[in-house]
Design an enzyme around this catalytic site. Sequence first.
Site, PDB file in Angstrom:
ATOM      1  CD  GLU A  26      -3.000  -0.961   0.161  1.00  0.00           C
ATOM      2  OE1 GLU A  26      -3.168   0.147  -0.385  1.00  0.00           O
ATOM      3  OE2 GLU A  26      -3.637  -1.971  -0.160  1.00  0.00           O
ATOM      4  CB  CYS A  67      -1.760   7.033   1.732  1.00  0.00           C
ATOM      5  SG  CYS A  67      -3.051   6.169   2.623  1.00  0.00           S
TER       6      CYS A  67
END
Length: 486
Positions: free
Chosen positions: A254, A288
């Site tokens: 990720e 993120c």
Amino acid sequence: MNLVESPESFDLIIDGEYQAATSGKVTEVKSPATGELVGTVAVASEADIARTIDSADAAFREWSAKTAYEREKIIKKATAYTRTQADTIGRLMALEQGKPFNQSRSEVTASCDIIDYFAAEAVRIEGTINPTEKANLRSYVVYQPVGVCAFITPWNYPVALLSWKLGPALATGCTVITKPTSITPMCPTAFCKAMLDGGIPAGVISVLNGSGGSVGEALMKSPKIKKVAMTGSTATGKRLMEAYGPTLNKISLELGGHCPAIVCEDADVKLAAKMIAYKGFRNLGQSCSSINRVYVHESLADALTTELKELAENMTIGDGVTDGSVDIGPMATADGVTDVQAHVDDAVSKGATLVTGGKKPDAFKDSRGNYYSPTLLTNCTHDMLVMREETFGPVVPCQTFTDLDDAIAKANDTTYGLVAYAFTKDMATTIKVTEELEAGTVCVNNGAVNTPYAPYAGWKESGFGVELSRKSVFEYLNTKHIKIAF
Ligand code: NAP
């Protein structure tokens, strides 16, 4: 709540217990709010890594032999205990990461909820029974846990991003060795210890601290590690693929994002501003899924700027350890502040208008803390770093548009593809943006990106594999086809 008077110290967690590192080496953890030493953690040596892998491998046999129902009960008992430790773990997070205590504490309890979700999900894994080509054949597909997993985790949500991996791994019967980032090693270590104290068997969760380049890589290269799950930057993700790819074991990554938000001509400006401020400034933009760049229809640009400026300037800033209720604390690292300032200076030098922020808040100008004001830039263009690279700080840069197709093309003009946002009241526009934006998640009129029930998966250079949801459970399972002739 006051700052620690004496620093915390953490050993490695091997075989369910704190154990000193054989090297005797420790690494220091500094407060982002004051620069003071707040803790030390033991640094794993090669010998520590080897015995931890052996312990996790041995524990795998017993843990994977339990039924999913048995594991669900044990896991839920452990999370119930861990919730009772949320103040302690949340305080460690506030100390080392800078996230205000109230938000840190919530991250700990939400992480327990995520792990519970997966504990329940693993009892619903279904195989298949297939029709066969002959009457004397039977064909079944079943799923079995992969084995020992290595987790490499970042500092921005140090417990939550661990729980996204811990949940499916534990529930499916895998054992886990986690290597938290050296920037925030204390709260994930304490979280894992609480899970063990709450009843997870020894060896099922272990913690090895130390740098990514040494401990992380040594761990991942072991043939006994059957799955690596990492959250971090795209640059590190690429390095891991080079180092670990040759093992041909499972890996999920990720990675970074550079998330666009399109504010359409018919948008609710107040709602859009609220969401953009929330996603752009919360946790100092160190997320993120932060909104990294805004494309606003030119008819709404002035109204959005006014709203965003007010929201930015009204955020409360402080040391979230001494006052847990502030909106934002310091950034996690001094390097982060340097990078943010470079992006802001680059934008201003290329013609952006600095509406607010762009520096350390006046109230903290004499502080050693990594404080930075929520920053709003307008008149931005795509030649500016802030519009192309992950700033990872509390900066919202805005560019106007007149043609929606042009805004979508600009939003997609990136190597990242994690999350995209749009604000509109029109159904046809909603369908258009959700279908044309290139990202693993598209949120319209909201910013609640991560939920346990939906997959979180980066497109392009934002990732490889899936976290959250039922789909991520299969990242921790091997597929087996059983064919019987009788
Ligand atoms: P990072 O510098 O890439 O580090 C992430 C982890 O990788 C740390 O534990 C680090 O350990 C370790 N590491 C570094 N080099 C390694 C190597 N050669 N081998 C093995 N491990 C290694 O990322 P970060 O600064 O902590 O986190 C911020 C980044 O994470 C941002 O780009 C953000 O977008 C991304 N992120 C993505 C998601 C998502 O779900 N897509 C969520 C959150 C954050 P050390 O720090 O100890 O060296």
